[in-house]
Design a protein around this motif. Structure first.
Motif, PDB file in Angstrom:
ATOM      1  N   PRO A  65       0.798  -1.224   0.000  1.00 59.91           N
ATOM      2  CA  PRO A  65       0.000   0.000   0.000  1.00 59.91           C
ATOM      3  C   PRO A  65       0.839   1.286   0.000  1.00 59.91           C
ATOM      4  N   VAL A  66       2.102   1.233   0.468  1.00 61.79           N
ATOM      5  CA  VAL A  66       2.806   2.499   0.721  1.00 61.79           C
ATOM      6  C   VAL A  66       4.221   2.570   0.115  1.00 61.79           C
ATOM      7  N   ASN A  67       4.520   1.700  -0.859  1.00 67.80           N
ATOM      8  CA  ASN A  67       5.863   1.695  -1.465  1.00 67.80           C
ATOM      9  C   ASN A  67       6.965   1.623  -0.408  1.00 67.80           C
ATOM     10  N   ILE A  78       9.885  -1.568   7.641  1.00 68.69           N
ATOM     11  CA  ILE A  78      10.260  -1.853   9.030  1.00 68.69           C
ATOM     12  C   ILE A  78      10.291  -3.363   9.284  1.00 68.69           C
ATOM     13  N   LEU A  79       9.462  -4.098   8.551  1.00 67.13           N
ATOM     14  CA  LEU A  79       9.424  -5.553   8.743  1.00 67.13           C
ATOM     15  C   LEU A  79      10.739  -6.227   8.343  1.00 67.13           C
ATOM     16  N   GLU A  80      11.562  -5.538   7.536  1.00 67.80           N
ATOM     17  CA  GLU A  80      12.873  -6.093   7.158  1.00 67.80           C
ATOM     18  C   GLU A  80      13.889  -5.950   8.293  1.00 67.80           C
ATOM     19  N   GLY A 133       3.121  12.614  -2.722  1.00 62.31           N
ATOM     20  CA  GLY A 133       2.542  12.097  -1.494  1.00 62.31           C
ATOM     21  C   GLY A 133       3.555  12.161  -0.374  1.00 62.31           C
ATOM     22  N   SER A 134       3.204  11.580   0.782  1.00 61.91           N
ATOM     23  CA  SER A 134       4.117  11.644   1.928  1.00 61.91           C
ATOM     24  C   SER A 134       5.394  10.862   1.665  1.00 61.91           C
ATOM     25  N   SER A 135       6.445  11.324   2.325  1.00 63.34           N
ATOM     26  CA  SER A 135       7.752  10.767   2.019  1.00 63.34           C
ATOM     27  C   SER A 135       8.661  10.771   3.257  1.00 63.34           C
ATOM     28  N   LEU A 194      13.434  13.300   7.608  1.00 68.92           N
ATOM     29  CA  LEU A 194      14.131  12.155   8.192  1.00 68.92           C
ATOM     30  C   LEU A 194      13.673  12.042   9.650  1.00 68.92           C
ATOM     31  N   ASN A 195      12.604  11.266   9.859  1.00 67.17           N
ATOM     32  CA  ASN A 195      11.936  11.184  11.163  1.00 67.17           C
ATOM     33  C   ASN A 195      12.429  10.024  12.021  1.00 67.17           C
ATOM     34  N   GLU A 196      13.580   9.456  11.678  1.00 70.49           N
ATOM     35  CA  GLU A 196      14.086   8.259  12.359  1.00 70.49           C
ATOM     36  C   GLU A 196      14.024   8.331  13.883  1.00 70.49           C
ATOM     37  N   ALA A 245      19.322   7.954  12.051  1.00 66.98           N
ATOM     38  CA  ALA A 245      19.713   8.008  10.641  1.00 66.98           C
ATOM     39  C   ALA A 245      21.239   7.924  10.561  1.00 66.98           C
ATOM     40  N   PRO A 246      21.787   7.071   9.695  1.00 67.18           N
ATOM     41  CA  PRO A 246      23.240   6.954   9.584  1.00 67.18           C
ATOM     42  C   PRO A 246      23.868   8.212   8.967  1.00 67.18           C
ATOM     43  N   PHE A 247      25.209   8.285   9.072  1.00 66.35           N
ATOM     44  CA  PHE A 247      25.901   9.513   8.661  1.00 66.35           C
ATOM     45  C   PHE A 247      25.633   9.910   7.220  1.00 66.35           C
ATOM     46  N   ASN A 290      27.609  -1.742  12.118  1.00 66.95           N
ATOM     47  CA  ASN A 290      26.959  -0.821  13.047  1.00 66.95           C
ATOM     48  C   ASN A 290      25.436  -0.937  12.972  1.00 66.95           C
ATOM     49  N   PHE A 291      24.910  -0.976  11.757  1.00 67.12           N
ATOM     50  CA  PHE A 291      23.461  -1.099  11.584  1.00 67.12           C
ATOM     51  C   PHE A 291      22.953  -2.396  12.213  1.00 67.12           C
ATOM     52  N   VAL A 292      23.656  -3.492  11.930  1.00 67.72           N
ATOM     53  CA  VAL A 292      23.197  -4.796  12.419  1.00 67.72           C
ATOM     54  C   VAL A 292      23.229  -4.841  13.947  1.00 67.72           C
ATOM     55  N   LEU A 344       1.327   2.556  14.261  1.00 70.99           N
ATOM     56  CA  LEU A 344       0.850   2.749  12.882  1.00 70.99           C
ATOM     57  C   LEU A 344      -0.495   2.058  12.683  1.00 70.99           C
ATOM     58  N   LYS A 345      -0.623   0.862  13.223  1.00 68.47           N
ATOM     59  CA  LYS A 345      -1.862   0.096  13.033  1.00 68.47           C
ATOM     60  C   LYS A 345      -3.024   0.702  13.821  1.00 68.47           C
ATOM     61  N   LYS A 346      -2.746   1.124  15.074  1.00 66.52           N
ATOM     62  CA  LYS A 346      -3.799   1.720  15.912  1.00 66.52           C
ATOM     63  C   LYS A 346      -4.339   3.005  15.307  1.00 66.52           C
ATOM     64  N   ARG A 347      -3.392   3.812  14.775  1.00 69.04           N
ATOM     65  CA  ARG A 347      -3.726   5.120  14.234  1.00 69.04           C
ATOM     66  C   ARG A 347      -4.840   5.026  13.193  1.00 69.04           C
ATOM     67  N   LYS A 348      -4.906   3.866  12.528  1.00 63.89           N
ATOM     68  CA  LYS A 348      -5.887   3.671  11.456  1.00 63.89           C
ATOM     69  C   LYS A 348      -7.332   3.722  11.951  1.00 63.89           C
TER      70      LYS A 348
HETATM   71  N1  CO8 Z   1       7.360  -0.386   6.875  1.00 61.58           N
HETATM   72  C1  CO8 Z   1       6.486  -1.410   6.954  1.00 61.58           C
HETATM   73  N2  CO8 Z   1       5.137  -1.263   6.934  1.00 61.58           N
HETATM   74  C2  CO8 Z   1       4.662  -0.004   6.822  1.00 61.58           C
HETATM   75  C3  CO8 Z   1       5.520   1.112   6.756  1.00 61.58           C
HETATM   76  C4  CO8 Z   1       6.925   0.885   6.785  1.00 61.58           C
HETATM   77  N3  CO8 Z   1       7.816   1.876   6.709  1.00 61.58           N
HETATM   78  N4  CO8 Z   1       4.761   2.218   6.671  1.00 61.58           N
HETATM   79  C5  CO8 Z   1       3.478   1.819   6.683  1.00 61.58           C
HETATM   80  N5  CO8 Z   1       3.396   0.474   6.778  1.00 61.58           N
HETATM   81  C6  CO8 Z   1       2.183  -0.351   6.793  1.00 61.58           C
HETATM   82  C7  CO8 Z   1       1.226   0.023   7.915  1.00 61.58           C
HETATM   83  O1  CO8 Z   1       1.583  -0.609   9.118  1.00 61.58           O
HETATM   84  C8  CO8 Z   1      -0.093  -0.450   7.363  1.00 61.58           C
HETATM   85  O2  CO8 Z   1      -0.136  -1.852   7.522  1.00 61.58           O
HETATM   86  P1  CO8 Z   1      -1.557  -2.621   7.747  1.00 61.58           P
HETATM   87  O3  CO8 Z   1      -2.373  -2.294   6.541  1.00 61.58           O
HETATM   88  O4  CO8 Z   1      -1.166  -4.040   7.864  1.00 61.58           O
HETATM   89  O5  CO8 Z   1      -2.115  -2.045   9.027  1.00 61.58           O
HETATM   90  C9  CO8 Z   1       0.036  -0.188   5.862  1.00 61.58           C
HETATM   91  O6  CO8 Z   1       1.438  -0.101   5.593  1.00 61.58           O
HETATM   92  C10 CO8 Z   1      -0.624   1.129   5.419  1.00 61.58           C
HETATM   93  O7  CO8 Z   1      -0.120   2.198   6.223  1.00 61.58           O
HETATM   94  P2  CO8 Z   1      -1.060   3.378   6.764  1.00 61.58           P
HETATM   95  O8  CO8 Z   1      -2.403   2.847   7.104  1.00 61.58           O
HETATM   96  O9  CO8 Z   1      -0.306   4.076   7.828  1.00 61.58           O
HETATM   97  O10 CO8 Z   1      -1.185   4.285   5.450  1.00 61.58           O
HETATM   98  P3  CO8 Z   1      -1.492   5.859   5.374  1.00 61.58           P
HETATM   99  O11 CO8 Z   1      -1.793   6.122   3.944  1.00 61.58           O
HETATM  100  O12 CO8 Z   1      -2.478   6.257   6.414  1.00 61.58           O
HETATM  101  O13 CO8 Z   1      -0.112   6.578   5.767  1.00 61.58           O
HETATM  102  C11 CO8 Z   1       2.287   6.866   5.715  1.00 61.58           C
HETATM  103  C12 CO8 Z   1       1.012   6.436   4.950  1.00 61.58           C
HETATM  104  C13 CO8 Z   1       2.236   8.354   5.988  1.00 61.58           C
HETATM  105  C14 CO8 Z   1       3.474   6.530   4.846  1.00 61.58           C
HETATM  106  C15 CO8 Z   1       2.325   6.092   7.049  1.00 61.58           C
HETATM  107  O14 CO8 Z   1       2.149   4.718   6.789  1.00 61.58           O
HETATM  108  C16 CO8 Z   1       3.608   6.242   7.826  1.00 61.58           C
HETATM  109  O15 CO8 Z   1       3.856   7.275   8.424  1.00 61.58           O
HETATM  110  N6  CO8 Z   1       4.446   5.171   7.828  1.00 61.58           N
HETATM  111  C17 CO8 Z   1       5.644   5.116   8.615  1.00 61.58           C
HETATM  112  C18 CO8 Z   1       6.734   5.814   7.917  1.00 61.58           C
HETATM  113  C19 CO8 Z   1       8.010   5.772   8.708  1.00 61.58           C
HETATM  114  O16 CO8 Z   1       8.119   6.302   9.794  1.00 61.58           O
HETATM  115  N7  CO8 Z   1       9.011   5.102   8.137  1.00 61.58           N
HETATM  116  C20 CO8 Z   1      10.273   4.998   8.741  1.00 61.58           C
HETATM  117  C21 CO8 Z   1      10.965   3.774   8.261  1.00 61.58           C
HETATM  118  S1  CO8 Z   1      12.641   3.752   8.871  1.00 61.58           S
HETATM  119  C22 CO8 Z   1      13.601   4.357   7.612  1.00 61.58           C
HETATM  120  O17 CO8 Z   1      13.154   4.525   6.514  1.00 61.58           O
HETATM  121  C23 CO8 Z   1      15.050   4.719   7.819  1.00 61.58           C
HETATM  122  C24 CO8 Z   1      15.724   3.855   8.811  1.00 61.58           C
HETATM  123  C25 CO8 Z   1      17.185   4.240   8.904  1.00 61.58           C
HETATM  124  C26 CO8 Z   1      18.008   3.159   9.551  1.00 61.58           C
HETATM  125  C27 CO8 Z   1      18.240   3.404  10.947  1.00 61.58           C
HETATM  126  C28 CO8 Z   1      19.388   2.621  11.506  1.00 61.58           C
HETATM  127  C29 CO8 Z   1      18.988   1.785  12.686  1.00 61.58           C
END
Ligand code: CO8
Length: 260
Positions: free
Chosen positions: A24-26, A68-70, A106-108, A134-136, A143-145, A234-236, A255-259
């Motif tokens: 659903p969210v690339n 995140i599941l990875e 869209g959101s990024s 970068l909301n890490e 977020a890494p360097f 370091n990441f691992v 994320l799931k509750k917010r829905k």
């Molecule tokens: N990974 C896995 N699943 C995700 C992710 C994600 N990043 N984002 C969303 N999903 C899932 C949701 O859990 C939901 O699953 P389900 O349908 O099973 O409940 C489904 O995708 C749809 O998501 P939403 O209902 O939230 O969709 P919305 O259209 O309402 O919102 C958003 C879309 C705005 C993208 C929202 O999903 C969101 O904010 N997602 C989280 C984004 C985020 O914070 N990502 C951070 C990932 S960490 C990263 O990228 C960098 C890490 C750097 C490494 C650090 C070193 C340790």
């Protein structure tokens, strides 16, 4: 193959449009990142291609960042493989000799923001509900360097210091204000504006533009290349910590509750 990315290369102008189509969210899974890197590599080697536009086929989301599941309840070996794929995608996009434009429709957050920051130019949909950054730290991770460097290279030290610590997600208008994106346009004009902008960038002779791009980016790229192994280790070790696993679990729950 069930492709997560659609690539259309227009032979009349040499512009490839790369559309993320992983519902659903690339989110950037190992499969997604691998396909992304392969596509970029193909275009890099294709002399008929001069520019690449990246955009999303999903409504409302450009990319939700790393999957995140990875990183959740996975073996150290899996985490290492995943992280190498993240590094590889970054190296290919940040180091691309093509003109790269992000059409951010869209959101990024997080890794999605990183992909956009790797491009030469960013156009975002003028919708205050879409955000980017970068909301890490909000997930309790760091977020890494090279994420930090990529952001600093776009918005400067001060804004990056603030944005990274607070894990700021900037609304589209805020993102424009701090220079995180270059331009806001109505949602239905994002892709056409990207195409028009591409024409301007392609008016510059390739070799001169490419050398200039490389001059700006090489130190940042070399820094990761020199530290790639250590960065993976370091990441691992960080990701597999109990406390970090707990944070990631809570974040996924949120994320799931917010829905509902
Ligand atoms: N990974 C896995 N699943 C995700 C992710 C994600 N990043 N984002 C969303 N999903 C899932 C949701 O859990 C939901 O699953 P389900 O349908 O099973 O409940 C489904 O995708 C749809 O998501 P939403 O209902 O939230 O969709 P919305 O259209 O309402 O919102 C958003 C879309 C705005 C993208 C929202 O999903 C969101 O904010 N997602 C989280 C984004 C985020 O914070 N990502 C951070 C990932 S960490 C990263 O990228 C960098 C890490 C750097 C490494 C650090 C070193 C340790």
């Amino acid at each position: 193959s069930s492709s997560k990315i659609k690539v259309d290369l227009d032979s009349s102008n040499g512009v490839a449009i790369m559309q993320f189509q992983s519902p659903p969210v690339n989110s950037l899974s190992l499969d997604f990142l691998t396909e992304f890197a392969i596509n970029l590599e193909k275009l890099e080697l294709d002399r008929s291609c001069r520019g690449v536009i990246i955009t999303s086929a999903q409504p409302k989301v450009f990319s939700a960042g790393l999957d995140i599941l990875e990183m959740y309840k996975k073996s150290p070996e899996h985490c290492a493989e995943f992280w190498k794929a993240v590094q590889d995608a970054w190296l290919k996009l940040y180091g691309s000799t093509k003109v790269t434009i992000a059409a951010i429709n869209g959101s990024s957050p997080a890794g999605g923001c990183l992909l956009a920051l790797c491009c030469d130019y960013r156009i975002m949909a003028d919708n205050p509900r879409y955000n980017i950054g970068l909301n890490e730290t909000q997930l309790g991770i760091v977020a890494p360097f090279w994420f930090k460097d990529t952001m600093t290279n776009v918005v400067g030290h001060r804004e990056t210091e603030k944005g990274l610590q607070l894990g700021l997600l900037y609304s589209a208008p805020e993102a424009l204000k701090v220079g995180l994106v270059d331009e806001l346009v109505p949602e239905d004009k994002v892709l056409s504006t990207a195409t028009e902008t591409m024409t301007k960038w392609l008016a510059i002779p390739d070799h001169a533009r490419q050398i200039s791009k490389s001059m700006m980016r090489k130190p940042t790229i070399d820094k990761l290349l020199a530290n790639r192994e250590a960065d993976t280790t370091n990441f691992v070790s960080f990701t597999t910590k109990d406390s970090i696993q707990k944070s990631l679990g809570l974040y996924m729950e949120m994320l799931k509750k917010r829905k509902s």
